[in-house]
Design a protein around this motif. Structure first.
Motif, PDB file in Angstrom:
ATOM      1  N   VAL A 330       0.837  -1.207   0.000  1.00 29.84           N
ATOM      2  CA  VAL A 330       0.000   0.000   0.000  1.00 29.84           C
ATOM      3  C   VAL A 330       0.870   1.254   0.000  1.00 29.84           C
ATOM      4  CG1 VAL A 330      -1.780   1.281   1.281  1.00 29.84           C
ATOM      5  CG2 VAL A 330      -1.796  -1.208   1.334  1.00 29.84           C
ATOM      6  N   LEU A 331       0.454   2.248  -0.806  1.00 28.75           N
ATOM      7  CA  LEU A 331       1.034   3.593  -0.730  1.00 28.75           C
ATOM      8  C   LEU A 331      -0.059   4.521  -0.204  1.00 28.75           C
ATOM      9  CD1 LEU A 331       3.127   5.876  -1.409  1.00 28.75           C
ATOM     10  CD2 LEU A 331       2.102   5.958  -3.688  1.00 28.75           C
ATOM     11  N   VAL A 332       0.240   5.279   0.856  1.00 29.24           N
ATOM     12  CA  VAL A 332      -0.738   6.211   1.436  1.00 29.24           C
ATOM     13  C   VAL A 332      -0.261   7.638   1.209  1.00 29.24           C
ATOM     14  CG1 VAL A 332      -1.984   6.906   3.534  1.00 29.24           C
ATOM     15  CG2 VAL A 332      -1.275   4.518   3.251  1.00 29.24           C
ATOM     16  N   HIS A 333      -1.139   8.497   0.719  1.00 31.02           N
ATOM     17  CA  HIS A 333      -0.824   9.927   0.670  1.00 31.02           C
ATOM     18  C   HIS A 333      -2.106  10.750   0.590  1.00 31.02           C
ATOM     19  CE1 HIS A 333      -1.840  10.809  -3.535  1.00 31.02           C
ATOM     20  NE2 HIS A 333      -1.215   9.699  -3.914  1.00 31.02           N
ATOM     21  N   GLY A 334      -1.989  12.004   1.000  1.00 30.13           N
ATOM     22  CA  GLY A 334      -3.066  12.963   0.811  1.00 30.13           C
ATOM     23  C   GLY A 334      -2.512  14.063  -0.064  1.00 30.13           C
ATOM     24  N   THR A 335      -2.433  15.280   0.486  1.00 28.54           N
ATOM     25  CA  THR A 335      -1.828  16.380  -0.278  1.00 28.54           C
ATOM     26  C   THR A 335      -0.352  16.499   0.099  1.00 28.54           C
ATOM     27  OG1 THR A 335      -3.963  17.517  -0.323  1.00 28.54           O
ATOM     28  CG2 THR A 335      -2.041  18.817  -0.881  1.00 28.54           C
ATOM     29  N   GLU A 336      -0.077  16.980   1.319  1.00 29.88           N
ATOM     30  CA  GLU A 336       1.325  17.146   1.753  1.00 29.88           C
ATOM     31  C   GLU A 336       1.934  15.866   2.298  1.00 29.88           C
ATOM     32  OE1 GLU A 336      -1.086  19.144   2.976  1.00 29.88           O
ATOM     33  OE2 GLU A 336      -0.659  21.174   2.263  1.00 29.88           O
TER      34      GLU A 336
END
Length: 543
Positions: A330-336
């Motif tokens: 899994v790769l997790v990200h939002g904006t920053e």
């Protein structure tokens, strides 16, 4: 600047202190550069208050004749009232408190002046270095390496100097990936699941923009985490609508055409002012003394706090499910990648990894996934629920994470080595502390401020045996399993230990806790006696 310049009236007598759940006291009030100190007239000084100015969120002044009242609202959600005789004295004290609690310079804060009165057994600044974490990982796999590409913070100002990345990706390639990710926060390893070798990575959003820009090195980096023939999941902590809007500003998300082996899922976790407003409404509801249950429940629901808790926990469970049940990375990200991303990656690890449920493991998690990962504590925790000035960057992101951990702890009371007090202590120190651990917004700023040389680490204090004992959970029994918290509405409760502790006495809960500890200790003694008798019996039978 001298603190004395800000203190016009350093001392006032015949002051009456009103504190939550305690009787009013008369005594002497003193102001120092960093503390408001109240001492009662009792000879044993048993009734004494030391309040850090940095713990003060806002103050209000009221006058009735010559009697002045100062109401101090604290970042730990306490409300204190001081009745001070003499209008001039009261005004001077109120103005001094206001000035001392809003100092701009970090180096004027108490951690730079604090000198510990305890023996330092462990240097907390060196307790959780990336190199130490990597030693364990390198004993299990050769597919990852330590990269010093960010030495002297030359590639990414909010990353630590050392990060863990796939062995097959070079530092030059990492530099190119950094140019393709917001704030240069390229994908790095967050967690390695020993059971099936799947991983959680985290980053910021890709800078695809409206013309669908791509970066082959970025594609190579995240594909390096996949097993042959397996797909991966990208968990974007923004709604699809928000992610699409970000493209117009140069941001965006991973295009399916360039990342065919990855399935993207959008989960909406709120940020910044929405979370801050939620905290303000929640605390207002908790301070409502009208005793009207319907009104109180309506206010609690309107705050949306538990909705945010549910959203974060649901996303963390999804990540854990992908790793443990689906057997995919899994790769997790939002904006920053500095807020909701860290909430999700750290909670997923608590669900998956029993080590993170120990005191040492949880401290390591906070150090790795929050402090080293660049959560901007200085900005987010600058103000709490009572502040009058509305800044853009404040948000109770870390408090929400701790609330989520408490929800899991409450559902699995035997699976955690630490107790609720440990979580409350971390909340308090994130907002106001004598230690330098939570100062600054990232490792770069902490390095420039020379915090390891000039301040004491929170971990140096917490990890002394006499302190650790306060934070031990008497019910703890090591559980090597993955734990799956429920996010059903009836399973998520208001965290009374934080939000109602100044409004409701915890006397009966404390007594119950003491009784439980006695029973557990008694049980251990009896178990030890049983084991000793069994050994004696075995010896007698052998003879």
């Amino acid at each position: 600047m001298e603190f004395a310049e800000l203190i016009k009236t350093p001392r006032a007598d015949n002051v009456v202190l009103h504190q939550p759940l305690l009787q009013a006291l008369e005594g002497t009030l003193c102001l120092t550069g960093h503390h408001l100190i109240f001492s009662s007239r009792r000879r044993d000084n048993a009734e004494e208050l030391w309040l850090l100015h940095s713990n003060i969120d806002s103050i209000e002044k009221r006058f009735v004749g010559s009697l002045g009242t100062v109401i101090i609202k604290c970042k730990d959600l306490r409300i204190i009232q001081l009745d001070i005789p003499g209008m001039e004295e009261c005004l001077n004290i109120a103005n001094s408190i206001e000035a001392l609690s809003t100092l701009d310079s970090v180096t004027l804060m108490y951690p730079f002046f604090y000198r510990p009165m305890f023996e330092i057994v462990e240097d907390g600044w060196r307790s959780f270095l990336p190199e130490q974490e990597f030693e364990l990982l390198s004993s299990m796999t050769t597919e990852w390496r330590l990269s010093y590409v960010n030495k002297e913070f030359s590639v990414c100002s909010s990353y630590p100097p050392v990060v863990i990345v796939p062995e097959s990706v070079s530092d030059d390639e990492l530099r190119r990936v950094a140019m393709f990710r917001q704030g240069s926060r390229f994908p790095v390893l967050s967690y390695y699941h020993t059971k099936n070798k799947m991983v959680i990575m985290r980053s910021s959003q890709p800078l695809t923009g409206t013309n669908g820009r791509r970066c082959r090195e970025d594609e190579k980096l995240i594909n390096a985490t996949l097993r042959h023939g397996f797909r991966g999941y990208i968990i974007d902590t923004r709604s699809l609508n928000v992610a699409q809007q970000a493209r117009a500003k140069g941001g965006g998300f991973e295009q399916e055409v360039h990342y065919p082996m990855w399935r993207r899922i959008h989960k909406c976790i709120e940020r910044f002012n929405i979370l801050q407003e939620s905290l303000i409404k929640l605390v207002e509801a908790c301070n409502d003394q009208s005793h009207n249950m319907d009104r109180w429940l309506s206010k609690l629901e309107a705050s949306n706090w538990l909705t945010h808790v549910k959203e974060i926990l649901t996303t963390a469970c999804l990540v854990a499910q992908c790793i443990d049940r689906e057997g995919t990375s899994v790769l997790v990200h939002g904006t920053e990648g500095t807020d909701s991303t860290l909430q999700v990656t750290s909670l997923a690890q608590i669900i998956l990894d029993p080590g993170c449920r120990t005191i040492r493991g949880f401290e390591s998690l906070v150090a790795r996934e929050w402090l080293q990962a660049g959560h901007p504590f200085q900005q987010r925790c600058a103000q709490s629920a009572y502040s009058n000035s509305k800044q853009k960057w404040e948000a109770p992101v870390f408090l929400l994470f701790l609330d989520c951990v408490w929800q899991i702890l409450r559902q699995f009371p035997c699976s955690f080595e630490f107790n609720e007090q440990f979580l409350i202590m971390l909340f308090e120190h994130a907002y106001a502390s004598q230690f330098g651990t939570f100062l600054g917004n990232n490792e770069n700023e902490r390095s420039k401020l020379k915090l390891p040389q000039k301040t004491m680490s929170l971990w140096s204090w917490v990890n002394r045996p006499e302190e650790l004992n306060k934070f031990l959970n008497p019910l703890f029994e090591a559980n090597s399993l993955v734990i799956w918290p429920s996010v059903a509405p009836q399973s998520l409760l208001l965290w009374e230990g934080v939000f109602l502790r100044w409004n409701r006495s915890s006397k009966h809960l404390d007594e119950a806790q003491e009784e439980m500890i006695k029973i557990m200790n008694n049980n251990k003694e009896l178990q030890a006696r049983v084991n000793a008798l069994r050994r004696q019996l075995a010896e007698m039978e052998a003879n």
